[in-house]
Write an enzyme that holds these catalytic residues in place. Structure first.
Site, short mmCIF file in Angstrom:
data_model
loop_
_atom_site.label_atom_id
_atom_site.label_comp_id
_atom_site.label_asym_id
_atom_site.label_seq_id
_atom_site.Cartn_x
_atom_site.Cartn_y
_atom_site.Cartn_z
N GLY A 69 -3.38 -3.32 -5.43
CA GLY A 69 -4.82 -3.59 -5.38
C GLY A 69 -5.56 -2.28 -5.17
N GLU A 129 0.78 -0.03 -4.73
CA GLU A 129 0.29 0.61 -5.96
C GLU A 129 -1.20 0.35 -6.01
OE1 GLU A 129 2.11 2.66 -7.48
OE2 GLU A 129 3.94 2.08 -6.42
N CYS A 186 -5.28 -0.82 -14.08
CA CYS A 186 -5.29 0.34 -13.19
C CYS A 186 -5.05 1.61 -13.98
CB CYS A 186 -4.22 0.17 -12.13
SG CYS A 186 -2.66 -0.32 -12.85
P1 NAD Z 1 -8.63 -5.79 -4.46
O1 NAD Z 1 -8.34 -4.61 -3.65
O2 NAD Z 1 -9.98 -6.38 -4.42
O3 NAD Z 1 -7.62 -6.99 -4.06
C1 NAD Z 1 -6.23 -6.81 -4.05
C2 NAD Z 1 -5.63 -7.80 -3.08
O4 NAD Z 1 -6.01 -7.42 -1.75
C3 NAD Z 1 -6.14 -9.23 -3.27
O5 NAD Z 1 -5.10 -10.15 -3.02
C4 NAD Z 1 -7.22 -9.33 -2.23
O6 NAD Z 1 -7.47 -10.66 -1.83
C5 NAD Z 1 -6.64 -8.52 -1.10
N1 NAD Z 1 -7.63 -8.01 -0.16
C6 NAD Z 1 -8.92 -7.75 -0.40
N2 NAD Z 1 -9.52 -7.31 0.73
C7 NAD Z 1 -8.58 -7.31 1.69
C8 NAD Z 1 -8.57 -6.97 3.07
N3 NAD Z 1 -9.68 -6.52 3.68
N4 NAD Z 1 -7.43 -7.06 3.76
C9 NAD Z 1 -6.29 -7.48 3.14
N5 NAD Z 1 -6.24 -7.84 1.83
C10 NAD Z 1 -7.37 -7.74 1.12
O7 NAD Z 1 -8.20 -5.44 -5.97
P2 NAD Z 1 -8.40 -6.29 -7.28
O8 NAD Z 1 -9.83 -6.25 -7.66
O9 NAD Z 1 -7.71 -7.59 -7.19
O10 NAD Z 1 -7.54 -5.39 -8.30
C11 NAD Z 1 -8.06 -4.20 -8.83
C12 NAD Z 1 -7.54 -2.99 -8.08
O11 NAD Z 1 -6.12 -2.99 -8.11
C13 NAD Z 1 -7.96 -1.69 -8.75
O12 NAD Z 1 -8.27 -0.74 -7.77
C14 NAD Z 1 -6.72 -1.29 -9.53
O13 NAD Z 1 -6.63 0.09 -9.81
C15 NAD Z 1 -5.63 -1.75 -8.61
N6 NAD Z 1 -4.38 -1.98 -9.32
C16 NAD Z 1 -3.42 -1.02 -9.24
C17 NAD Z 1 -2.23 -1.16 -9.93
C18 NAD Z 1 -1.16 -0.12 -9.86
O14 NAD Z 1 -0.05 -0.38 -10.30
N7 NAD Z 1 -1.46 1.06 -9.34
C19 NAD Z 1 -2.02 -2.30 -10.70
C20 NAD Z 1 -3.02 -3.28 -10.75
C21 NAD Z 1 -4.20 -3.10 -10.06
#
Ligand code: NAD
Length: 541
Positions: A265, A293, A327
């Site tokens: 995330g 990641e 990402c």
């Molecule tokens: P996000 O950070 O909003 O959410 C990711 C996860 O974290 C979700 O399950 C969300 O509910 C949870 N989350 C959100 N706030 C939280 C908190 N305060 N405490 C604990 N958990 C929490 O990300 P998204 O919008 O779902 O995905 C996009 C992001 O993910 C982008 O930054 C992207 O670059 C990254 N990403 C990275 C990869 C990689 O392999 N590097 C792959 C896919 C996505």
């Protein structure tokens, strides 16, 4: 019980179906899309052997059609999180003792289910939940997920086979124990395959899991859970809970049995979780494994020797497929003066042909961004560019959220290489170009390396091998996945293990043995066949 040294099937990448006009797969997926669109699902959490409906519900909407409800899902209260932890701990003894080949069988069966009877369902659910075109759904929810399962089973065998040297009269053995406690999996909205892999990879190694999918992926997460169940995964091995991410995470991190987190995330959320783990480290029975990641600000850099049409195609595919919500998506581009206008001209010609709309219409290359938060973030960035003197919109710039969260593929040109859209992860169909003087290749490499806090993916286009060598050296730390004459997206399991460093994550490479190694704690067993009977060494004589 009879024993054998088993050999798992040799993995190969799942072929991508074409969904061409008139194909069987196109007909099937569109029928499934129509069925799921009207299914009005009532999605429970899965805790132990129970489907749990808390009554605290949330509606799900396709991002391209946000007034339509796909149904509801149920959100956890603190008690449900505690129950999920307990269910995972209760399942642990039997699951961790299950022979590894039986664990392998379950996940290989899951791969076959996704490849066959569940293919149209998992793809249609991903088209509806995350607004993926059928091609993007197929390469993610079907092919990448199947590949994760098949390749990981083979990496698991590879790990178990890795044994230490022996000496005369001594046999050294490594047994790969699952972690003590439970693993917490937190997945993002953008890849159904990542969601399935974050929980399955650690479960495969004998761990039991509390899994919290993204609120914006619940509709397709439910299909993953159906597949696990049909594949014969025992109750309690993967427990799926939904709801307030902060409450769930805080509750999970309070448990002394928390053994590790498998997260994908955004960077800030991961840093926050790491901080919380750090401040309560005394609480835990072991040092939790932290695998994450995270974000990216991925680049395409063209050398003056690059071929303009190839660079333009790399930008269109790398920046705009799945609305730039990978990402790995290219979001900052560096073009040399001598070819910049030609690249931009090809880019504009391509963008003129791109259609945007519902994924149910297969003529659309681009659909909606995931939610209102993403729409507003991108709309604001576009409006900011319109106000700023150092940047201009040279293609796109339109947006409309009346039906779905649509942002037109947008190209920004800036005179400031550190302009906000060159440095900030916007996670949408917006790419920024910076044009550099042809004679500043080395300075531009330095600029690319120092512009962003991330280091996930990057691509260099060049026909000049010396320039490429210089780039490979200068950008050594700038990208965990580095592409030469190719777009920076589309990593394939088994071929391009994926992950970045710096602010982009712990780089444990999803889809590789190094990731699976994070979910085991090896025990070394030294056995001496004829033990010593005298403490005196010969030198004492
Ligand atoms: P996000 O950070 O909003 O959410 C990711 C996860 O974290 C979700 O399950 C969300 O509910 C949870 N989350 C959100 N706030 C939280 C908190 N305060 N405490 C604990 N958990 C929490 O990300 P998204 O919008 O779902 O995905 C996009 C992001 O993910 C982008 O930054 C992207 O670059 C990254 N990403 C990275 C990869 C990689 O392999 N590097 C792959 C896919 C996505």
């Amino acid at each position: 019980m009879a024993h054998s040294i088993f050999q798992v099937p040799y993995p190969s990448n799942e072929p991508i179906l074409s969904y061409a006009p008139g194909s069987k797969e196109k007909k099937e997926v569109l029928e499934m899309y129509a069925k799921l669109y009207n299914a009005k699902m009532d999605i429970p959490m899965r805790i132990g052997n129970q489907d749990v409906r808390s009554g605290d519900t949330q509606h799900m909407h396709p991002p391209h059609d946000h007034k339509h409800s796909l149904g509801i899902y149920h959100k956890a209260e603190v008690q449900h999180v505690k129950e999920a932890i307990e269910a995972s701990l209760n399942a642990k003894a039997a699951w961790s003792k299950m022979p590894w080949e039986s664990r392998a069988s379950i996940f290989l069966k899951a791969a076959e289910l996704v490849a066959g009877p569940y293919r149209s369902k998992i793809n249609a659910a991903t088209m509806l939940a995350q607004s993926k075109t059928i091609h993007q759904a197929e390469i993610d929810a079907a092919c990448e997920y199947i590949d994760f399962l098949r390749f990981n089973v083979s990496f698991m065998q590879e790990i178990y086979e890795n044994q230490p040297e022996n000496s005369p009269g001594i046999w050294n053995r490594l047994s790969y124990r699952p972690l003590e406690g439970f693993v917490y999996a937190v997945s993002p909205f953008n890849f159904t395959a990542i969601a399935g892999n974050l929980c399955a990879s650690s479960a495969m190694m004998g761990n039991t899991i509390v899994w919290k999918p993204s609120d914006h992926q619940v509709f397709s997460a439910q299909v993953l859970m159906e597949v696990f169940q049909e594949a014969g995964l025992p109750d309690g091995v993967i427990n799926m809970i939904f709801g307030d991410p902060e409450m769930i995470t805080n509750t999970v991190l309070e448990s002394p049995d928390f053994a590790g987190i498998h997260y994908t995330g955004s960077t800030d959320v991961f840093r926050g979780i790491w901080g919380k783990i750090g401040t309560q480290i005394e609480r835990y029975k072991s040092y939790p494994r932290i695998v994450g990641e995270t974000g990216g600000k991925d680049f395409i850099l063209a050398h003056p020797s690059a071929k303009p049409k190839e660079v333009a195609t790399g930008i269109v595919r790398g920046a705009f497929e799945f609305q730039g919500q990978k990402c790995s998506a290219a979001s900052r581009v560096y073009l040399p003066e001598s070819i910049a206008e030609e690249v931009i001209s090809f880019l504009k010609t391509d963008l003129d042909t791109i259609k945007m709309g519902s994924p149910a219409d297969f003529e659309n290359f681009v659909t909606a961004v995931i939610h209102k938060g993403a729409f507003d973030r991108l709309k604001n960035a576009i409006e900011q560019v319109r106000k700023d003197k150092e940047a201009e919109i040279i293609a796109g710039g339109g947006y409309d959220d009346s039906e779905g969260y649509f942002i037109q593929p947008t190209v920004v040109r800036t005179t400031n290489p550190k302009y906000t859209t060159m440095t900030r992860e916007l996670f949408g169909p917006l790419v920024t170009l910076y044009v550099y003087p042809d004679n500043s290749w080395s300075e531009t490499l330095e600029l690319v390396d120092t512009t962003s806090e991330y280091a996930l993916t990057g691509a260099v286009y060049s026909q000049d091998r010396y320039a490429l060598e210089e780039a490979l050296n200068a950008l050594e730390q700038s990208a965990g996945n580095f592409y030469i004459n190719d777009k920076p997206t589309g990593a394939v399991v088994g071929q391009q293990p994926f992950g970045g460093a710096r602010g982009s994550g712990t780089n444990d490479k999803a889809g590789s043995a190094s990731n699976l190694l994070r979910w085991v704690s090896p025990r070394l067993i030294k056995e001496t066949f004829v033990p010593a009977k005298d403490y005196r060494y010969p030198f004492l004589g």
